[in-house]
Write an enzyme that holds these catalytic residues in place. Structure first.
Site, PDB file in Angstrom:
ATOM      1  N   ASN A   9     -46.314  79.098  46.352  1.00  0.00           N
ATOM      2  CA  ASN A   9     -45.696  78.633  47.589  1.00  0.00           C
ATOM      3  C   ASN A   9     -46.490  77.492  47.882  1.00  0.00           C
ATOM      4  O   ASN A   9     -47.679  77.557  48.431  1.00  0.00           O
ATOM      5  CB  ASN A   9     -45.818  79.691  48.618  1.00  0.00           C
ATOM      6  CG  ASN A   9     -45.506  79.088  49.989  1.00  0.00           C
ATOM      7  OD1 ASN A   9     -44.924  77.857  50.161  1.00  0.00           O
ATOM      8  ND2 ASN A   9     -45.518  79.661  50.973  1.00  0.00           N
ATOM      9  N   LYS A  11     -46.230  75.396  50.091  1.00  0.00           N
ATOM     10  CA  LYS A  11     -46.093  74.665  51.520  1.00  0.00           C
ATOM     11  C   LYS A  11     -46.058  73.384  51.799  1.00  0.00           C
ATOM     12  O   LYS A  11     -45.141  72.723  50.910  1.00  0.00           O
ATOM     13  CB  LYS A  11     -47.451  75.366  52.289  1.00  0.00           C
ATOM     14  CG  LYS A  11     -47.721  76.783  51.925  1.00  0.00           C
ATOM     15  CD  LYS A  11     -48.680  77.398  52.849  1.00  0.00           C
ATOM     16  CE  LYS A  11     -48.755  78.929  52.488  1.00  0.00           C
ATOM     17  NZ  LYS A  11     -49.770  79.733  53.273  1.00  0.00           N
ATOM     18  N   HIS A  95     -41.361  83.518  55.789  1.00  0.00           N
ATOM     19  CA  HIS A  95     -42.626  83.478  55.753  1.00  0.00           C
ATOM     20  C   HIS A  95     -43.322  83.504  57.305  1.00  0.00           C
ATOM     21  O   HIS A  95     -42.735  83.166  58.174  1.00  0.00           O
ATOM     22  CB  HIS A  95     -42.989  82.259  55.047  1.00  0.00           C
ATOM     23  CG  HIS A  95     -44.570  81.987  54.720  1.00  0.00           C
ATOM     24  ND1 HIS A  95     -45.375  81.782  55.543  1.00  0.00           N
ATOM     25  CD2 HIS A  95     -45.342  82.327  53.470  1.00  0.00           C
ATOM     26  CE1 HIS A  95     -46.931  81.758  54.909  1.00  0.00           C
ATOM     27  NE2 HIS A  95     -46.820  82.113  53.635  1.00  0.00           N
ATOM     28  N   GLU A  97     -45.596  81.779  58.492  1.00  0.00           N
ATOM     29  CA  GLU A  97     -45.595  80.311  59.003  1.00  0.00           C
ATOM     30  C   GLU A  97     -44.160  80.109  59.766  1.00  0.00           C
ATOM     31  O   GLU A  97     -44.385  79.401  60.677  1.00  0.00           O
ATOM     32  CB  GLU A  97     -46.207  79.440  57.987  1.00  0.00           C
ATOM     33  CG  GLU A  97     -47.543  79.493  57.882  1.00  0.00           C
ATOM     34  CD  GLU A  97     -48.064  79.060  56.481  1.00  0.00           C
ATOM     35  OE1 GLU A  97     -47.343  78.564  55.803  1.00  0.00           O
ATOM     36  OE2 GLU A  97     -49.058  79.555  56.147  1.00  0.00           O
ATOM     37  N   GLU A 167     -47.449  90.106  53.153  1.00  0.00           N
ATOM     38  CA  GLU A 167     -48.593  89.252  53.365  1.00  0.00           C
ATOM     39  C   GLU A 167     -48.853  89.617  54.704  1.00  0.00           C
ATOM     40  O   GLU A 167     -48.686  89.032  55.706  1.00  0.00           O
ATOM     41  CB  GLU A 167     -48.074  87.633  53.382  1.00  0.00           C
ATOM     42  CG  GLU A 167     -47.190  87.437  52.073  1.00  0.00           C
ATOM     43  CD  GLU A 167     -47.195  85.818  51.804  1.00  0.00           C
ATOM     44  OE1 GLU A 167     -47.651  85.529  51.045  1.00  0.00           O
ATOM     45  OE2 GLU A 167     -46.524  85.265  52.849  1.00  0.00           O
ATOM     46  N   GLY A 173     -54.517  82.234  53.834  1.00  0.00           N
ATOM     47  CA  GLY A 173     -55.259  80.905  54.168  1.00  0.00           C
ATOM     48  C   GLY A 173     -56.621  81.104  54.599  1.00  0.00           C
ATOM     49  O   GLY A 173     -57.124  80.112  55.027  1.00  0.00           O
ATOM     50  N   SER A 213     -54.372  85.088  50.494  1.00  0.00           N
ATOM     51  CA  SER A 213     -56.145  84.722  49.561  1.00  0.00           C
ATOM     52  C   SER A 213     -56.157  85.351  48.425  1.00  0.00           C
ATOM     53  O   SER A 213     -56.886  85.492  47.862  1.00  0.00           O
ATOM     54  CB  SER A 213     -56.793  85.098  50.701  1.00  0.00           C
ATOM     55  OG  SER A 213     -57.040  84.363  51.764  1.00  0.00           O
ATOM     56  N   GLY A 235     -52.738  78.930  48.659  1.00  0.00           N
ATOM     57  CA  GLY A 235     -53.716  77.632  48.205  1.00  0.00           C
ATOM     58  C   GLY A 235     -54.011  77.413  46.634  1.00  0.00           C
ATOM     59  O   GLY A 235     -54.054  76.427  46.082  1.00  0.00           O
TER      60      GLY A 235
HETATM   61  P1  PGA Z   1     -52.771  81.956  50.752  1.00  0.00           P
HETATM   62  O1  PGA Z   1     -51.138  81.786  51.240  1.00  0.00           O
HETATM   63  O2  PGA Z   1     -52.560  82.153  49.146  1.00  0.00           O
HETATM   64  O3  PGA Z   1     -53.200  80.360  50.704  1.00  0.00           O
HETATM   65  O4  PGA Z   1     -53.390  82.741  51.555  1.00  0.00           O
HETATM   66  C1  PGA Z   1     -50.166  82.808  51.001  1.00  0.00           C
HETATM   67  C2  PGA Z   1     -48.923  82.634  51.390  1.00  0.00           C
HETATM   68  O5  PGA Z   1     -48.870  82.079  52.569  1.00  0.00           O
HETATM   69  O6  PGA Z   1     -47.883  82.603  50.758  1.00  0.00           O
END
Ligand code: PGA
Length: 251
Positions: A9, A11, A95, A97, A167, A173, A213, A235
Site C-alpha cells: 500500500n 498510500k 484502511h 487512515e 492491522e 507506521g 510495521s 512503508g
Molecule cells: P506500515 O503500514 O507498514 O507502514 O505500518 C501498513 C498499512 O497501513 O497498511
C-alpha cells in the site's frame, strides 16, 4: 484454497516516474513468488503500474479506496466501475487512515465492499483496534464488530472473494509491530468468527493478512504463524529491496 498474499500500500507516496522506477526495480528482484503480489499505488498511477504488473504472473493491481456509489455527482471521487476499467483486481477497503481521517464507518464500508464485488474486484477489507482498546483487552470484540457490520452481510460466494487484513492501529507506521503471538491470536480469532458465520471450509480458505510495521526483518516470523497468510505493507513497500524480501517471506 487459502492464498498467500503480500500487498503493498503506497498510500500518498510516489510520483508517476518514481512509481514506475520502484515497480521495475522490485519486479527485477522477485522471481517466482509463493503467492499473490498486489500493489496499490495512488489513483493516477494505476494504469501505468498495472501495465508493468500485468506482464508478470502472480502480480496484481489494487486501488487504495473507492466510492460507495455507482456513479454520479460526487466530485473528486472514483467509482468501482472506473477502477475496474483501468485494470484493478483488488481494492483496499476500510484502511484505518480512511476510517480516521475520512470518517468512514462500517456501514459505508459495507457499501464499498458491495460495489467492488459487483464490478468483479476483490476487497481487501481492513480491520484493527486502536491502542486503548488493546489495552482494555477488548480488541477481539472490537474487530468482530467491524467484520460483522462491514462484511458479514455477504453471501458465501461473495465472501469467498474477500481478503481480510488485520492491522492494529497502534502498529501502523509506528515501528511497533504486533508480536507474532499477538498477530496469531487475533488472526485465529478472526478465522473462528468467519467459521461461525460461513462454516469451517470457508474460514480455512480465507486469506487473513497482517499489517502494521511489517518489514524485511520480521516478515518471516509473522508469516510463519499458522493463521497469518501474508501481509499488507505500507512503508516497507516503498523500497524495492525490502518489498522483495517481504514477498520472499511468503510461506
Ligand atoms: P506500515 O503500514 O507498514 O507502514 O505500518 C501498513 C498499512 O497501513 O497498511
Amino acid at each position: 484454497m487459502r492464498q498467500q498474499i503480500v500487498a503493498g500500500n503506497w498510500k500518498m507516496n510516489k510520483t508517476l516516474d518514481e512509481g514506475v522506477e520502484l515497480t521495475k526495480a522490485f519486479l527485477e528482484k522477485v522471481e517466482n513468488p509463493n503467492g499473490l503480489v498486489v500493489v496499490a499505488p495512488t489513483f493516477p498511477l494505476l494504469r501505468d503500474i498495472g501495465k508493468l504488473l500485468k506482464a508478470r504472473k502472480s502480480f496484481h493491481l489494487a486501488a487504495q479506496n473507492c466510492h460507495q456509489e455507482e456513479k454520479g455527482a460526487f466530485t473528486g471521487e472514483v467509482s468501482a466501475d472506473v477502477l475496474a476499467s483501468v485494470g484493478c483486481e483488488f481494492v483496499i477497503i476500510g484502511h484505518s487512515e480512511r476510517r480516521q481521517h475520512f470518517k468512514e464507518r462500517n456501514e459505508i464500508l459495507a457499501a464499498k465492499v458491495n460495489v467492488c464485488l459487483a464490478r468483479g474486484m476483490r476487497p481487501i477489507f481492513c480491520c484493527g483496534e486502536p491502542l486503548p482498546i488493546r489495552e482494555a483487552d477488548t480488541h477481539v470484540g472490537f474487530v468482530a464488530k467491524q467484520l460483522k457490520t462491514g462484511l458479514f452481510h455477504l453471501k458465501e460466494a461473495d465472501f469467498r472473494k474477500v481478503v481480510i487484513a488485520y492491522e492494529p492501529i497502534w502498529a501502523i507506521g509506528t515501528g511497533r509491530t504486533a508480536s507474532s503471538a499477538q498477530a496469531q491470536e487475533m488472526h485465529h480469532a478472526i478465522r473462528v468468527l468467519v467459521a461461525k458465520k460461513y462454516g469451517k471450509v470457508v474460514a480455512d480458505d480465507t486469506s487473513i493478512l497482517y499489517g502494521g510495521s511489517c518489514n524485511a526483518q520480521n516478515a518471516v516470523e509473522l508469516f510463519s504463524q499458522p493463521d497469518v497468510d501474508g501481509g499488507l505493507i505500507g512503508g516497507a513497500s516503498l523500497k524495492a529491496e525490502d518489498f522483495a524480501a517481504i514477498v520472499a517471506a511468503m510461506k
